[in-house]
Write a protein that holds these residues in place. Structure first.
Motif, PDB file in Angstrom:
ATOM      1  N   GLY A  59      73.942   0.341  39.581  1.00 16.55           N
ATOM      2  CA  GLY A  59      74.972   1.113  38.906  1.00 16.55           C
ATOM      3  C   GLY A  59      75.866   0.206  38.086  1.00 16.55           C
ATOM      4  O   GLY A  59      76.330  -0.822  38.577  1.00 16.55           O
ATOM      5  N   TYR A  60      76.108   0.576  36.839  1.00 19.82           N
ATOM      6  CA  TYR A  60      76.950  -0.236  35.965  1.00 19.82           C
ATOM      7  C   TYR A  60      78.027   0.629  35.310  1.00 19.82           C
ATOM      8  O   TYR A  60      77.866   1.842  35.151  1.00 19.82           O
ATOM      9  N   ARG A  61      79.130  -0.003  34.950  1.00 25.27           N
ATOM     10  CA  ARG A  61      80.203   0.653  34.202  1.00 25.27           C
ATOM     11  C   ARG A  61      80.045   0.348  32.714  1.00 25.27           C
ATOM     12  O   ARG A  61      79.614  -0.743  32.341  1.00 25.27           O
ATOM     13  N   ALA A  94      76.237  -1.236  22.550  1.00 24.76           N
ATOM     14  CA  ALA A  94      75.455  -0.115  22.019  1.00 24.76           C
ATOM     15  C   ALA A  94      73.964  -0.310  22.279  1.00 24.76           C
ATOM     16  O   ALA A  94      73.231   0.654  22.503  1.00 24.76           O
ATOM     17  N   HIS A  95      73.522  -1.554  22.233  1.00 22.87           N
ATOM     18  CA  HIS A  95      72.106  -1.857  22.488  1.00 22.87           C
ATOM     19  C   HIS A  95      72.036  -2.991  23.514  1.00 22.87           C
ATOM     20  O   HIS A  95      72.884  -3.871  23.548  1.00 22.87           O
ATOM     21  N   GLY A  96      71.015  -2.956  24.345  1.00 23.96           N
ATOM     22  CA  GLY A  96      70.832  -4.026  25.315  1.00 23.96           C
ATOM     23  C   GLY A  96      71.228  -3.622  26.712  1.00 23.96           C
ATOM     24  O   GLY A  96      71.786  -2.547  26.958  1.00 23.96           O
ATOM     25  N   ASP A  97      70.935  -4.521  27.652  1.00 18.66           N
ATOM     26  CA  ASP A  97      71.236  -4.278  29.056  1.00 18.66           C
ATOM     27  C   ASP A  97      72.718  -4.468  29.343  1.00 18.66           C
ATOM     28  O   ASP A  97      73.426  -5.149  28.602  1.00 18.66           O
ATOM     29  N   PRO A  98      73.205  -3.898  30.447  1.00 12.47           N
ATOM     30  CA  PRO A  98      74.586  -4.158  30.878  1.00 12.47           C
ATOM     31  C   PRO A  98      74.806  -5.647  31.117  1.00 12.47           C
ATOM     32  O   PRO A  98      73.863  -6.393  31.398  1.00 12.47           O
ATOM     33  N   ARG A 136      71.704   2.376  35.999  1.00 10.49           N
ATOM     34  CA  ARG A 136      72.207   3.740  35.975  1.00 10.49           C
ATOM     35  C   ARG A 136      73.717   3.728  35.740  1.00 10.49           C
ATOM     36  O   ARG A 136      74.454   3.026  36.427  1.00 10.49           O
ATOM     37  N   LYS A 137      74.145   4.506  34.781  1.00  9.94           N
ATOM     38  CA  LYS A 137      75.561   4.557  34.438  1.00  9.94           C
ATOM     39  C   LYS A 137      76.361   5.208  35.564  1.00  9.94           C
ATOM     40  O   LYS A 137      75.964   6.237  36.130  1.00  9.94           O
ATOM     41  N   ILE A 138      77.502   4.597  35.894  1.00 10.12           N
ATOM     42  CA  ILE A 138      78.417   5.160  36.867  1.00 10.12           C
ATOM     43  C   ILE A 138      79.802   5.248  36.233  1.00 10.12           C
ATOM     44  O   ILE A 138      80.076   4.593  35.224  1.00 10.12           O
ATOM     45  N   GLY A 157      72.181   7.890  47.237  1.00  9.84           N
ATOM     46  CA  GLY A 157      71.006   7.076  46.994  1.00  9.84           C
ATOM     47  C   GLY A 157      70.572   6.956  45.553  1.00  9.84           C
ATOM     48  O   GLY A 157      69.527   6.364  45.269  1.00  9.84           O
ATOM     49  N   ARG A 158      71.357   7.483  44.615  1.00 10.54           N
ATOM     50  CA  ARG A 158      70.994   7.310  43.214  1.00 10.54           C
ATOM     51  C   ARG A 158      71.145   5.850  42.788  1.00 10.54           C
ATOM     52  O   ARG A 158      70.491   5.404  41.845  1.00 10.54           O
ATOM     53  N   VAL A 159      72.012   5.116  43.475  1.00 12.47           N
ATOM     54  CA  VAL A 159      72.271   3.719  43.162  1.00 12.47           C
ATOM     55  C   VAL A 159      72.114   2.885  44.432  1.00 12.47           C
ATOM     56  O   VAL A 159      72.644   3.253  45.487  1.00 12.47           O
TER      57      VAL A 159
END
Length: 255
Positions: free
Chosen positions: A57-59, A70-74, A103-105, A117-119
């Motif tokens: 999970g990332y912010r 806008a592009h790329g990994d967290p 996954r966006k949090i 369990g989503r993250v």
């Protein structure tokens, strides 16, 4: 806090936190090295072993801990810690190559995503509190922040007492919201409004819907630096809370 000071502090605790969290997730090492495929893995480790995937999970805008362009990994300090942890998880499940699914949090749904369990690993900027520990588990301490007020340059607000009869915006689902709502009985006429994220809270401050924005000092400072807004806003006043950060993962998971 300057970028160089943040970088030095992050570097000094990175390996300690990553190693400690890896131990928490992987559990005690077996007396003899055994192929992970023959071990009785369960819970999160079993799912990771079976799918060869770790859900992180990332912010979107919690610089310098967790953000995404806008592009790329967290990217960010918490993301780096989680990548180090994932390397150790890979060894715990047999040394296999693991994919990372980001996954966006948000502050409002991050705990629920860990609980259901989503993250598998929440890699953001989350305060370890007793209330939250009833639902999730936390890594060892990775950073300490505190709630402060941010105002427009030229504002007469310099401390909490100056927001009497005024409105303060907070991000929904944060400890900052709890702190400010807890002050309404002490600060006469204080009104607290909630926004979904930092950009929305700043917009509320800009349009005059709020007189101050309460948030974690490190996140406020980093947001201003990232967007070049230091000349428009100032962080003022005393620390209103103690915010020990940790990475979140499943509570009472049989690892």
């Amino acid at each position: 806090m300057s970028t160089s000071r943040v970088a030095r502090l992050c570097a000094s605790v990175h390996l300690i936190v990553a190693g400690a969290l890896a131990l928490l997730l992987a559990g005690p090492a077996p007396a003899q090295q055994v192929d992970a495929d023959t071990q009785a893995l369960s819970g999160v480790l079993k799912r990771i072993h079976d799918t060869a995937t770790v859900r992180v999970g990332y912010r979107e805008s919690a610089v310098p801990f967790s953000a995404r362009a806008a592009h790329g990994d967290p990217y960010g300090y918490s993301i780096d810690l989680c990548r180090a942890v994932i390397e150790d998880i890979a060894q715990a499940v047999g040394g296999r190559r693991l994919a990372v699914e980001f996954r966006k949090i948000t502050p409002a749904d991050r705990i629920e995503q860990v609980v259901d369990g989503r993250v598998d690993l929440e890699c953001g900027a989350t305060t370890n509190t007793a209330e939250r520990r009833e639902r999730v588990a936390f890594s060892p301490l990775m950073f300490i922040a505190g709630t402060q007020l941010m105002v427009r340059r030229g504002s007469s607000i310099r401390s909490l007492r100056d927001v009497a009869g005024r409105t303060v915006v907070v991000v929904s689902g944060t400890t900052n919201e709890q702190v400010l709502r807890g002050q309404t009985s002490r600060v006469r006429g204080l009104r607290v409004v909630a926004a979904p994220d930092y950009p929305a809270a700043l917009a509320e401050l800009d349009r005059g819907g709020a007189d101050a924005f309460a948030g974690d000092n490190i996140l406020l400072a980093a947001y201003l630096a990232e967007h070049g807004l230091q000349r428009r806003y100032a962080i003022v006043g005393e620390l209103l809370s103690y915010e020990p950060y940790g990475l979140m993962f499943a509570r009472d998971d049989a690892l």
